[in-house]
Write a protein that holds these residues in place. Structure first.
Motif, short mmCIF file in Angstrom:
data_model
loop_
_atom_site.label_atom_id
_atom_site.label_comp_id
_atom_site.label_asym_id
_atom_site.label_seq_id
_atom_site.Cartn_x
_atom_site.Cartn_y
_atom_site.Cartn_z
N LYS A 177 -7.36 3.95 3.62
CA LYS A 177 -7.20 4.91 2.52
C LYS A 177 -5.77 4.96 2.01
N HIS A 178 -4.81 4.61 2.84
CA HIS A 178 -3.42 4.55 2.39
C HIS A 178 -3.12 3.22 1.70
N PHE A 179 -3.81 2.18 2.13
CA PHE A 179 -3.58 0.84 1.57
C PHE A 179 -4.16 0.68 0.17
N LYS A 180 -5.36 1.20 -0.07
CA LYS A 180 -6.06 0.95 -1.33
C LYS A 180 -5.24 1.32 -2.57
N PRO A 181 -4.71 2.54 -2.68
CA PRO A 181 -3.95 2.86 -3.90
C PRO A 181 -2.69 2.02 -4.05
N ARG A 182 -2.05 1.68 -2.94
CA ARG A 182 -0.86 0.83 -3.01
C ARG A 182 -1.22 -0.57 -3.48
N PHE A 183 -2.35 -1.09 -3.01
CA PHE A 183 -2.80 -2.41 -3.44
C PHE A 183 -3.13 -2.42 -4.94
N VAL A 184 -3.86 -1.40 -5.38
CA VAL A 184 -4.25 -1.33 -6.80
C VAL A 184 -3.01 -1.29 -7.69
N GLN A 185 -2.01 -0.52 -7.29
CA GLN A 185 -0.78 -0.43 -8.08
C GLN A 185 -0.04 -1.77 -8.08
N ALA A 186 0.09 -2.38 -6.90
CA ALA A 186 0.80 -3.66 -6.82
C ALA A 186 0.07 -4.74 -7.60
N LEU A 187 -1.25 -4.70 -7.60
CA LEU A 187 -2.04 -5.68 -8.34
C LEU A 187 -1.80 -5.56 -9.84
N GLN A 188 -1.63 -4.35 -10.34
CA GLN A 188 -1.36 -4.17 -11.76
C GLN A 188 -0.08 -4.88 -12.19
N TYR A 189 0.95 -4.80 -11.36
CA TYR A 189 2.20 -5.49 -11.67
C TYR A 189 2.02 -7.00 -11.62
N ALA A 190 1.29 -7.49 -10.62
CA ALA A 190 1.05 -8.92 -10.50
C ALA A 190 0.27 -9.44 -11.71
N LEU A 191 -0.73 -8.68 -12.16
CA LEU A 191 -1.54 -9.12 -13.31
C LEU A 191 -0.73 -9.05 -14.61
N ALA A 192 0.16 -8.08 -14.71
CA ALA A 192 1.02 -8.02 -15.90
C ALA A 192 1.88 -9.27 -16.01
N ALA A 193 2.24 -9.86 -14.86
CA ALA A 193 3.06 -11.07 -14.83
C ALA A 193 2.22 -12.34 -14.92
N TYR A 194 0.91 -12.22 -14.97
CA TYR A 194 0.01 -13.39 -14.99
C TYR A 194 -1.06 -13.14 -16.04
N PRO A 195 -0.77 -13.37 -17.32
CA PRO A 195 -1.68 -13.00 -18.40
C PRO A 195 -3.06 -13.65 -18.32
N ASP A 196 -3.16 -14.86 -17.77
CA ASP A 196 -4.44 -15.57 -17.75
C ASP A 196 -5.28 -15.26 -16.52
N ALA A 197 -4.78 -14.41 -15.64
CA ALA A 197 -5.53 -14.06 -14.43
C ALA A 197 -6.74 -13.21 -14.78
N LYS A 198 -7.88 -13.56 -14.22
CA LYS A 198 -9.11 -12.80 -14.42
C LYS A 198 -9.53 -12.22 -13.08
#
Length: 306
Positions: free
Chosen positions: A263-284
């Motif tokens: 439960k502590h990991f999930k929100p941190r992962f979701v937030q970190a994933l948003q930054y990674a996807l912002a840096a990778y426009p073609d990622a689906k």
């Protein structure tokens, strides 16, 4: 391409920043800089680092690090170096700075085809391009991580009877030592002139390089989990032939170090994933109740090394 990238393309950076929540404006800035990058400089990492990772935070100096990823296990053990006439134990490298040093070394080694990597001013220039000012506390932090990288032993264990295995060795064989003095006459030579990568690691890197967009690395330089997610997606997405669901337990096992509960990991992962996807426009990547779904995607940079 994600909603953030579409906003930037349709409205421009400033208008897009006004259309999102204040906490999402950094995502707009990352996406805008990635889309505006005309140089498309290439970075390189070894495939094993895309499926496993170093720790994000400091461990006890005598503590080893073992991390299981998809079909591979990484084992890093602390080691000793003689510095200023004294033998000292150095713990496992950790955090964003260690990752940045490794990406530089790997990129230069693959680009030149040699395991001897020139440092000095070229390394300083690269760090400047990455938006990192090497001085004061930053200098001390990079020096500490360079010593840890030099001292540690590193092994990748791949699944399968004929899989590659690092029987011994580390990342760096010799040379990755910061100078203690940071006087004006040495501003261009913070490190020794040449680093020699371990032969086993260098060969594995040459056999299994993964291209990264250097601008994406720059954008994520202070976010070690997001950087790990970016290199993971860079490796996994373009090799897929069909959608691949990844469960929360699998994500937690690979990326959840430092979090006692899911439960502590999930929100941190979701937030970190948003930054990674912002840096990778073609990622689906599609969120799902039980994890995420990876879809076949173009690599973050299609250009190969000359």
């Amino acid at each position: 391409m994600g909603d953030i990238h579409r906003l930037v393309i349709e409205h421009g950076r400033d208008k897009a920043r006004a259309l999102v929540r204040p906490e999402d404006r950094t995502l707009v800035d990352i996406a805008a800089d990635i889309l505006a990058d005309e140089n498309q400089h290439l970075g390189i990492t070894y495939s094993g680092f895309c499926l496993t990772s170093l720790p994000h935070k400091k461990l006890a100096d005598d503590a080893p690090w073992e991390k299981r990823g998809h079909q591979v296990t990484l084992l890093v053990e602390p080691g000793r170096l003689k510095v200023n006439g004294k033998v000292k134990l150095f713990g496992v490298p950790y955090g964003a700075r260690a990752r940045m040093i490794l990406i530089y070394l790997q990129t230069q080694a693959v680009r030149t085809g040699r395991r001897e990597v020139e440092l000095g001013r070229s390394m300083r220039d690269w760090l400047t391009r990455m938006g990192i000012s090497v001085g004061g506390e930053t200098f001390r932090g990079f020096r500490e991580q360079s010593l840890r990288i030099s001292a540690c032993t590193l092994k990748f264990f791949w699944d399968g009877e004929n899989a590659d295995v690092f029987e011994k060795g580390g990342i760096v064989k010799r040379g990755l030592i910061f100078h203690d003095d940071l006087g004006d006459d040495r501003q261009g030579t913070l490190w020794n002139d040449v680093v020699q990568l371990d032969e086993t690691f260098f060969q594995a890197l040459r056999d299994h390089p993964v291209p990264l967009l250097e601008e994406a690395v720059r954008q994520l330089k202070d976010r070690s989990l997001s950087l790990d997610l970016y290199v993971w997606l860079a490796y996994r997405l373009h090799s897929l032939s069909r959608p691949q669901p990844i469960s929360w337990p699998s994500l937690y096992a690979q990326f959840g170090a430092g979090y006692d509960q899911m439960k502590h990991f999930k929100p941190r992962f979701v937030q970190a994933l948003q930054y990674a996807l912002a840096a990778y426009p073609d990622a689906k990547v599609e969120p799902a109740d039980d994890g995420v779904v990876l879809h076949p995607s173009r690599p973050p940079i299609a250009r190969l090394l000359a």
